[in-house]
Design a protein around this motif. Structure first.
Motif, PDB file in Angstrom:
ATOM      1  N   LEU A  43       7.519 -18.826 -31.376  1.00 34.99           N
ATOM      2  CA  LEU A  43       8.131 -17.522 -31.631  1.00 34.99           C
ATOM      3  C   LEU A  43       7.029 -16.500 -31.901  1.00 34.99           C
ATOM      4  O   LEU A  43       6.083 -16.773 -32.648  1.00 34.99           O
ATOM      5  CB  LEU A  43       9.062 -17.631 -32.842  1.00 34.99           C
ATOM      6  CG  LEU A  43      10.007 -16.463 -33.134  1.00 34.99           C
ATOM      7  CD1 LEU A  43      11.049 -16.335 -32.027  1.00 34.99           C
ATOM      8  CD2 LEU A  43      10.692 -16.664 -34.478  1.00 34.99           C
ATOM      9  N   SER A  44       7.126 -15.316 -31.292  1.00 36.35           N
ATOM     10  CA  SER A  44       6.023 -14.352 -31.390  1.00 36.35           C
ATOM     11  C   SER A  44       5.882 -13.742 -32.771  1.00 36.35           C
ATOM     12  O   SER A  44       4.790 -13.328 -33.165  1.00 36.35           O
ATOM     13  CB  SER A  44       6.208 -13.236 -30.353  1.00 36.35           C
ATOM     14  OG  SER A  44       7.355 -12.451 -30.653  1.00 36.35           O
ATOM     15  N   TRP A  60      17.683 -15.215 -26.335  1.00 34.70           N
ATOM     16  CA  TRP A  60      16.727 -14.110 -26.414  1.00 34.70           C
ATOM     17  C   TRP A  60      16.638 -13.639 -27.859  1.00 34.70           C
ATOM     18  O   TRP A  60      17.657 -13.400 -28.499  1.00 34.70           O
ATOM     19  CB  TRP A  60      17.176 -12.962 -25.515  1.00 34.70           C
ATOM     20  CG  TRP A  60      17.214 -13.321 -24.062  1.00 34.70           C
ATOM     21  CD1 TRP A  60      18.157 -14.077 -23.434  1.00 34.70           C
ATOM     22  CD2 TRP A  60      16.275 -12.929 -23.050  1.00 34.70           C
ATOM     23  NE1 TRP A  60      17.880 -14.192 -22.090  1.00 34.70           N
ATOM     24  CE2 TRP A  60      16.728 -13.494 -21.832  1.00 34.70           C
ATOM     25  CE3 TRP A  60      15.120 -12.164 -23.056  1.00 34.70           C
ATOM     26  CZ2 TRP A  60      16.050 -13.316 -20.633  1.00 34.70           C
ATOM     27  CZ3 TRP A  60      14.450 -11.972 -21.857  1.00 34.70           C
ATOM     28  CH2 TRP A  60      14.906 -12.540 -20.670  1.00 34.70           C
ATOM     29  N   THR A  63      12.236  -9.429 -31.933  1.00 36.04           N
ATOM     30  CA  THR A  63      11.478  -9.548 -33.176  1.00 36.04           C
ATOM     31  C   THR A  63      10.753  -8.250 -33.512  1.00 36.04           C
ATOM     32  O   THR A  63      10.860  -7.248 -32.808  1.00 36.04           O
ATOM     33  CB  THR A  63      10.435 -10.689 -33.085  1.00 36.04           C
ATOM     34  OG1 THR A  63       9.295 -10.235 -32.336  1.00 36.04           O
ATOM     35  CG2 THR A  63      11.015 -11.920 -32.419  1.00 36.04           C
ATOM     36  N   ASN A  68      11.428 -12.540 -27.091  1.00 41.68           N
ATOM     37  CA  ASN A  68      11.199 -13.951 -26.815  1.00 41.68           C
ATOM     38  C   ASN A  68      12.383 -14.543 -26.065  1.00 41.68           C
ATOM     39  O   ASN A  68      13.531 -14.372 -26.502  1.00 41.68           O
ATOM     40  CB  ASN A  68      11.012 -14.732 -28.119  1.00 41.68           C
ATOM     41  CG  ASN A  68       9.793 -14.298 -28.897  1.00 41.68           C
ATOM     42  OD1 ASN A  68       8.822 -15.021 -29.027  1.00 41.68           O
ATOM     43  ND2 ASN A  68       9.836 -13.085 -29.452  1.00 41.68           N
ATOM     44  N   TYR A  70      13.987 -18.187 -24.925  1.00 46.34           N
ATOM     45  CA  TYR A  70      13.870 -19.583 -25.341  1.00 46.34           C
ATOM     46  C   TYR A  70      14.774 -20.459 -24.493  1.00 46.34           C
ATOM     47  O   TYR A  70      15.968 -20.171 -24.339  1.00 46.34           O
ATOM     48  CB  TYR A  70      14.254 -19.703 -26.819  1.00 46.34           C
ATOM     49  CG  TYR A  70      14.095 -21.071 -27.422  1.00 46.34           C
ATOM     50  CD1 TYR A  70      12.854 -21.703 -27.443  1.00 46.34           C
ATOM     51  CD2 TYR A  70      15.187 -21.719 -27.997  1.00 46.34           C
ATOM     52  CE1 TYR A  70      12.693 -22.947 -28.016  1.00 46.34           C
ATOM     53  CE2 TYR A  70      15.041 -22.973 -28.577  1.00 46.34           C
ATOM     54  CZ  TYR A  70      13.796 -23.583 -28.584  1.00 46.34           C
ATOM     55  OH  TYR A  70      13.648 -24.823 -29.157  1.00 46.34           O
ATOM     56  N   PHE A  75       9.040 -21.083 -25.548  1.00 48.05           N
ATOM     57  CA  PHE A  75       9.278 -19.640 -25.548  1.00 48.05           C
ATOM     58  C   PHE A  75       8.463 -18.961 -24.452  1.00 48.05           C
ATOM     59  O   PHE A  75       7.301 -19.316 -24.220  1.00 48.05           O
ATOM     60  CB  PHE A  75       8.859 -19.028 -26.889  1.00 48.05           C
ATOM     61  CG  PHE A  75       9.817 -19.254 -28.010  1.00 48.05           C
ATOM     62  CD1 PHE A  75      10.905 -18.417 -28.192  1.00 48.05           C
ATOM     63  CD2 PHE A  75       9.637 -20.308 -28.895  1.00 48.05           C
ATOM     64  CE1 PHE A  75      11.799 -18.610 -29.235  1.00 48.05           C
ATOM     65  CE2 PHE A  75      10.512 -20.513 -29.947  1.00 48.05           C
ATOM     66  CZ  PHE A  75      11.591 -19.670 -30.119  1.00 48.05           C
ATOM     67  N   ASP A  76       9.082 -17.968 -23.803  1.00 48.37           N
ATOM     68  CA  ASP A  76       8.351 -16.984 -23.019  1.00 48.37           C
ATOM     69  C   ASP A  76       8.318 -15.703 -23.839  1.00 48.37           C
ATOM     70  O   ASP A  76       9.362 -15.224 -24.298  1.00 48.37           O
ATOM     71  CB  ASP A  76       9.046 -16.710 -21.680  1.00 48.37           C
ATOM     72  CG  ASP A  76       8.994 -17.901 -20.746  1.00 48.37           C
ATOM     73  OD1 ASP A  76       7.884 -18.385 -20.475  1.00 48.37           O
ATOM     74  OD2 ASP A  76      10.067 -18.349 -20.295  1.00 48.37           O
ATOM     75  N   GLN A  77       7.142 -15.143 -24.028  1.00 50.55           N
ATOM     76  CA  GLN A  77       6.986 -13.950 -24.860  1.00 50.55           C
ATOM     77  C   GLN A  77       6.752 -12.719 -23.990  1.00 50.55           C
ATOM     78  O   GLN A  77       5.932 -12.739 -23.076  1.00 50.55           O
ATOM     79  CB  GLN A  77       5.814 -14.121 -25.826  1.00 50.55           C
ATOM     80  CG  GLN A  77       5.959 -15.264 -26.799  1.00 50.55           C
ATOM     81  CD  GLN A  77       4.751 -15.394 -27.702  1.00 50.55           C
ATOM     82  OE1 GLN A  77       3.766 -14.657 -27.574  1.00 50.55           O
ATOM     83  NE2 GLN A  77       4.808 -16.331 -28.635  1.00 50.55           N
ATOM     84  N   ARG A  79       5.641  -8.953 -24.715  1.00 47.93           N
ATOM     85  CA  ARG A  79       5.114  -8.092 -25.762  1.00 47.93           C
ATOM     86  C   ARG A  79       4.762  -6.708 -25.204  1.00 47.93           C
ATOM     87  O   ARG A  79       4.485  -6.538 -24.011  1.00 47.93           O
ATOM     88  CB  ARG A  79       3.868  -8.712 -26.394  1.00 47.93           C
ATOM     89  CG  ARG A  79       4.145  -9.795 -27.440  1.00 47.93           C
ATOM     90  CD  ARG A  79       2.845 -10.162 -28.116  1.00 47.93           C
ATOM     91  NE  ARG A  79       3.016 -10.711 -29.432  1.00 47.93           N
ATOM     92  CZ  ARG A  79       2.732 -11.969 -29.748  1.00 47.93           C
ATOM     93  NH1 ARG A  79       2.315 -12.797 -28.823  1.00 47.93           N
ATOM     94  NH2 ARG A  79       2.861 -12.369 -30.989  1.00 47.93           N
TER      95      ARG A  79
END
Length: 289
Positions: A43-44, A60, A63, A68, A70, A75-77, A79
């Motif tokens: 988790l970012s 999804w 944050t 993120n 899942y 996870f794919d982040q 940013r």
């Protein structure tokens, strides 16, 4: 595959309480058990503001530092990168909305984006929303998108300080819903939801119900001392709107029998601190919420 993740993921948002329904016949014997997803899992950022699930089963998480996706394992982040215009508009994500098709809508302090659930490609919509402003609206320096909601035809509606706007992803167009301009000029609306042929707007401790022509308006209020936070259409009862609050929650019934209160408030006590609890998310579960 992912539906069970939604319940434990809510524990990331706030201390989780089970609130017994006033309609319950007896004591609730089941206990909800939670697992946690942390930075160690990928988790970012540990502060999660919103969660949604898409049709493919991905969860999804919005944050304080990124979006993120899942899949139950990793996870794919996504940013924000200040030097890269193809990334999301801001590190902080205030709201997520899945459009039941192929996009997750991401509302940030800097604007609104949509993310393709398959390619993870990002489309920015903030400028298009600004473009439907008129001279009587404030300038760009004060432009803010407060919330987004899903219309019955799966189009997305965005709420700004001065207007509601309908976004059509198919035609890449934004249309200002001018029938609501006078209402938003007279009221300071923070959140809203759409249900069938009506819009429900949150102002302070009141809900303003307006039909899609903007002419038929009704307002119902709780005590002015209550601070209401968010609106959600009950996924198990389309006639009921769930309302979170700083000190509990409220239920707004869009269709009630005569002489039955349609707007009801329920204080919630945190058993550990013995203080009234802030409720940030609310879902029906068996005999309660």
């Amino acid at each position: 595959m992912m539906s069970s993740f939604l319940l434990f993921a809510l524990a990331l948002i706030a201390n989780t309480l089970f609130i017994s329904s006033t309609k319950a016949d007896g004591a609730v014997s089941d206990r909800i058990r939670f697992q946690s997803l942390t930075l160690e899992d990928g988790l970012s950022q540990s502060t999660v503001y919103d969660i949604t699930e898409d049709r493919l089963g991905f969860m999804w998480f919005g944050t304080q530092d990124g979006l993120n996706r899942y899949d139950g394992v990793r996870f794919d982040q996504l940013r924000h990168e200040s030097h890269d215009s193809t990334t999301i508009s801001s590190p902080t994500i205030n709201q997520l909305l899945y459009d039941q098709q192929n996009a997750v809508w991401v509302l940030t302090p800097q604007g609104l984006d949509s993310v393709d659930i398959i390619s993870l490609g990002i489309t920015h919509w903030t400028q298009e929303l600004k473009d439907v402003a008129v001279d009587t609206d404030s300038g760009d320096d004060t432009f803010q998108i407060h919330a987004v909601a899903l219309a019955p035809d799966n189009k997305v509606v965005a709420l700004t300080d001065h207007y509601l706007a309908l976004i059509s992803q198919d035609t890449a167009s934004v249309t200002r819903l001018t029938q609501f301009d006078n209402i938003l000029e007279d009221h300071k609306v923070s959140k809203f939801v759409l249900r069938e042929d009506r819009v429900y707007l949150l102002e302070g401790s009141c809900i303003i119900s307006v039909d899609m022509t903007g002419r038929d308006k009704n307002t119902e209020c709780l005590s002015s001392q209550l601070e209401l936070l968010e609106l959600f259409v009950n996924p198990e009862d389309n006639d009921q709107i769930l309302v979170t609050a700083e000190e509990g929650f409220a239920l707004f019934d869009t269709e009630t029998e005569e002489q039955v209160a349609s707007f009801r408030y329920f204080p919630v006590m945190d058993g550990r601190s013995q203080n009234l609890a802030r409720i940030r998310q609310l879902l029906p579960y068996k005999n309660g919420y």
